[in-house]
Design an enzyme around this catalytic site. Structure first.
Site, PDB file in Angstrom:
ATOM      1  CG  HIS A  18      36.617  56.099  34.287  1.00 33.91           C
ATOM      2  ND1 HIS A  18      35.743  55.471  33.440  1.00 33.91           N
ATOM      3  CD2 HIS A  18      37.462  55.273  35.062  1.00 33.91           C
ATOM      4  CE1 HIS A  18      36.949  53.796  32.685  1.00 33.91           C
ATOM      5  NE2 HIS A  18      37.446  54.368  34.241  1.00 33.91           N
ATOM      6  CE  LYS A  42      41.176  46.611  30.950  1.00 35.78           C
ATOM      7  NZ  LYS A  42      40.860  47.150  31.434  1.00 35.78           N
ATOM      8  NE  ARG A  97      34.534  49.033  40.029  1.00 37.50           N
ATOM      9  CZ  ARG A  97      34.727  48.898  38.015  1.00 37.50           C
ATOM     10  NH1 ARG A  97      34.179  49.059  37.599  1.00 37.50           N
ATOM     11  NH2 ARG A  97      36.357  47.939  37.824  1.00 37.50           N
ATOM     12  CB  SER A 134      34.821  50.030  30.538  1.00 35.83           C
ATOM     13  OG  SER A 134      35.424  52.097  31.452  1.00 35.83           O
TER      14      SER A 134
HETATM   15  O1  PNS Z   1      42.406  49.962  32.897  1.00 38.54           O
HETATM   16  P1  PNS Z   1      42.657  49.246  33.402  1.00 38.54           P
HETATM   17  O2  PNS Z   1      43.020  48.331  31.527  1.00 38.54           O
HETATM   18  O3  PNS Z   1      42.683  48.139  33.831  1.00 38.54           O
HETATM   19  O4  PNS Z   1      44.469  49.980  33.484  1.00 38.54           O
HETATM   20  C1  PNS Z   1      45.382  49.440  33.470  1.00 38.54           C
HETATM   21  C2  PNS Z   1      46.478  49.847  32.659  1.00 38.54           C
HETATM   22  C3  PNS Z   1      46.835  50.624  31.805  1.00 38.54           C
HETATM   23  C4  PNS Z   1      47.048  51.156  34.131  1.00 38.54           C
HETATM   24  C5  PNS Z   1      47.913  49.183  33.151  1.00 38.54           C
HETATM   25  O5  PNS Z   1      47.653  48.075  32.299  1.00 38.54           O
HETATM   26  C6  PNS Z   1      49.261  49.480  33.370  1.00 38.54           C
HETATM   27  O6  PNS Z   1      49.227  50.442  33.858  1.00 38.54           O
HETATM   28  N1  PNS Z   1      50.195  49.734  32.151  1.00 38.54           N
HETATM   29  C7  PNS Z   1      51.625  49.825  31.451  1.00 38.54           C
HETATM   30  C8  PNS Z   1      52.676  49.429  31.580  1.00 38.54           C
HETATM   31  C9  PNS Z   1      53.106  49.197  33.056  1.00 38.54           C
HETATM   32  O7  PNS Z   1      53.874  50.509  33.393  1.00 38.54           O
HETATM   33  N2  PNS Z   1      52.933  47.992  33.396  1.00 38.54           N
HETATM   34  C10 PNS Z   1      54.058  47.461  34.205  1.00 38.54           C
HETATM   35  C11 PNS Z   1      53.925  47.781  35.572  1.00 38.54           C
HETATM   36  S1  PNS Z   1      52.389  47.834  36.104  1.00 38.54           S
END
Ligand code: PNS
Length: 170
Positions: A18, A42, A97, A134
């Site tokens: 990150h 999660k 990745r 992670s």
């Molecule tokens: O690190 P992660 O858990 O893979 O991140 C995923 C994340 C948090 C970026 C994704 O779940 C997200 O964008 N959540 C925000 C909610 C949202 O806007 N959802 C609708 C469009 S994707």
């Protein structure tokens, strides 16, 4: 044209992979907002506030700074694109990745563009960090392995104490 970007994620915890993305994105954009987003799918190991502190400590330790102005924030509810609108960001940064990451990210990128014309910029992981996740670092720390190659010292310490707490409460 917006030169403001948002780098969202669970960051549970923040890894050197990150940090590498932050360092590279900070050379492209003038403002970079790192956002710890609540992901209902999660169960996080660290609270949002702890994750923010670990990101701050990691960036300080590694010496990651500008040229972009970097901020760290949380988003516990609501759409990511609304957060982007609030800070004036036209782009989301996502590291990937492998094609597995792209398969997971692509639908979100398309939806975010449909919802608010926010573009997603995909940055390939540095091969050096290509296998870090992670979840893996949590697993290694829980099994008493060394995670010092994958995370900052602050995150390694936090993982060690969380592993000890988990054992004590079992
Ligand atoms: O690190 P992660 O858990 O893979 O991140 C995923 C994340 C948090 C970026 C994704 O779940 C997200 O964008 N959540 C925000 C909610 C949202 O806007 N959802 C609708 C469009 S994707």
């Amino acid at each position: 044209m917006s030169s403001v970007a948002v780098y969202p994620g669970s960051f549970d915890p923040f890894t050197l992979g990150h940090a590498d993305i932050v360092e590279r994105a900070a050379k492209i954009f003038t403002e970079l907002h790192i956002v710890v987003v609540h992901n209902p799918n999660k169960a996080p190991r660290f609270s949002s506030a702890e994750r923010v502190e670990l990101i701050r400590a990691s960036l300080n330790e590694i010496g990651v700074k500008g040229p972009a102005k970097i901020s760290i924030d949380t988003l516990d509810s609501g759409l990511l694109v609304d957060y982007c609108r609030m800070v004036g960001a036209g782009a989301l940064i996502k590291g990937f990745r492998t094609n597995v990451d792209l398969d997971y990210e692509l639908p979100m990128a398309q939806v975010n563009r449909d919802l608010a014309s926010v573009e997603t910029v995909f940055m390939p992981a540095n091969p050096e960090h290509g296998q870090i996740s992670s979840s893996l670092v949590k697993q290694v720390a829980d099994l008493n392995g060394s995670v010092s190659k994958y995370v900052s010292e602050s995150v390694a310490r936090a993982l060690t104490s969380s592993a000890a707490n988990r054992k004590a409460t079992k």
